[in-house]
Design a protein around this motif. Structure first.
Motif, short mmCIF file in Angstrom:
data_model
loop_
_atom_site.label_atom_id
_atom_site.label_comp_id
_atom_site.label_asym_id
_atom_site.label_seq_id
_atom_site.Cartn_x
_atom_site.Cartn_y
_atom_site.Cartn_z
N LEU A 127 5.39 -20.22 0.56
CA LEU A 127 5.58 -19.35 -0.60
C LEU A 127 5.67 -17.88 -0.19
O LEU A 127 6.46 -17.13 -0.76
N ALA A 128 4.89 -17.48 0.80
CA ALA A 128 4.95 -16.09 1.26
C ALA A 128 6.32 -15.76 1.85
O ALA A 128 6.87 -14.69 1.61
N LEU A 129 6.89 -16.70 2.62
CA LEU A 129 8.19 -16.45 3.24
C LEU A 129 9.37 -16.56 2.28
O LEU A 129 10.43 -16.01 2.53
N THR A 130 9.19 -17.27 1.18
CA THR A 130 10.29 -17.47 0.23
C THR A 130 10.15 -16.61 -1.02
O THR A 130 10.92 -16.76 -1.96
N GLY A 131 9.18 -15.70 -1.03
CA GLY A 131 9.01 -14.81 -2.17
C GLY A 131 8.34 -15.48 -3.35
O GLY A 131 8.42 -14.98 -4.47
N GLY A 132 7.68 -16.61 -3.13
CA GLY A 132 7.06 -17.35 -4.22
C GLY A 132 5.63 -16.97 -4.53
O GLY A 132 5.02 -17.56 -5.41
N THR A 133 5.08 -16.00 -3.81
CA THR A 133 3.73 -15.57 -4.12
C THR A 133 3.78 -14.48 -5.18
O THR A 133 4.66 -13.65 -5.19
N ALA A 134 2.83 -14.52 -6.07
CA ALA A 134 2.76 -13.52 -7.14
C ALA A 134 1.69 -12.50 -6.79
O ALA A 134 0.63 -12.47 -7.39
N THR A 135 1.95 -11.71 -5.77
CA THR A 135 0.99 -10.69 -5.36
C THR A 135 1.67 -9.34 -5.32
O THR A 135 2.87 -9.24 -5.14
N ASP A 136 0.87 -8.32 -5.51
CA ASP A 136 1.41 -6.96 -5.41
C ASP A 136 1.02 -6.32 -4.08
O ASP A 136 1.32 -5.16 -3.85
N TRP A 137 0.35 -7.06 -3.21
CA TRP A 137 -0.09 -6.49 -1.94
C TRP A 137 0.66 -7.07 -0.74
O TRP A 137 0.68 -6.47 0.31
N LEU A 138 1.29 -8.22 -0.90
CA LEU A 138 2.00 -8.86 0.21
C LEU A 138 3.47 -8.47 0.18
O LEU A 138 4.12 -8.57 -0.86
N ALA A 139 3.96 -8.00 1.32
CA ALA A 139 5.38 -7.60 1.39
C ALA A 139 6.28 -8.78 1.05
O ALA A 139 5.99 -9.92 1.40
N ARG A 161 -7.84 -7.26 2.03
CA ARG A 161 -6.82 -6.31 1.61
C ARG A 161 -7.35 -4.90 1.82
O ARG A 161 -8.20 -4.42 1.09
N ARG A 162 -6.82 -4.28 2.85
CA ARG A 162 -7.31 -2.96 3.28
C ARG A 162 -7.18 -1.92 2.18
O ARG A 162 -8.08 -1.11 1.96
N GLY A 163 -6.06 -1.90 1.49
CA GLY A 163 -5.83 -0.90 0.45
C GLY A 163 -6.77 -1.01 -0.74
O GLY A 163 -7.02 -0.04 -1.44
N TRP A 164 -7.26 -2.21 -0.99
CA TRP A 164 -8.18 -2.44 -2.10
C TRP A 164 -9.63 -2.58 -1.62
O TRP A 164 -10.53 -2.61 -2.43
N ALA A 165 -9.83 -2.74 -0.32
CA ALA A 165 -11.17 -2.95 0.26
C ALA A 165 -11.86 -4.14 -0.39
O ALA A 165 -13.03 -4.09 -0.75
#
Length: 78
Positions: free
Chosen positions: A53-65, A34-38
């Motif tokens: 999960l990434a394509l369906t919005g099922g990931t709980a991350t604040d860094w992945l679009a 994660r470039r923004g967090w290094a």
């Protein structure tokens, strides 16, 4: 246990790098620099589960679009 090496397979719009990491049991998991967090994000999910999960919005991350929920509408171009 991880095996040596990883396969770079993608980048996010923010410049984060996505890697596939092989394991002794034959599975591949996703890790990301994660470039923004290094720092590194390591998932315990196999690639297919993580990608779904990434394509369906099922990931709980604040860094992945976030993607719009499926199904995506089809538009006909002229």
């Amino acid at each position: 246990m991880r095996l040596g090496g990883a396969l770079l397979w993608g980048n996010t719009i923010e410049g984060d790098q996505l890697f596939l990491v092989p394991h002794e049991n034959g599975s591949w998991t996703v890790s990301a620099f994660r470039r923004g967090w290094a720092d590194w994000y390591d998932s315990d999910l196999c690639f297919s589960d993580w990608f779904h999960l990434a394509l369906t919005g099922g990931t709980a991350t604040d860094w992945l679009a976030e993607w719009e929920p499926l199904p995506h509408p089809i538009e006909v171009a002229d």
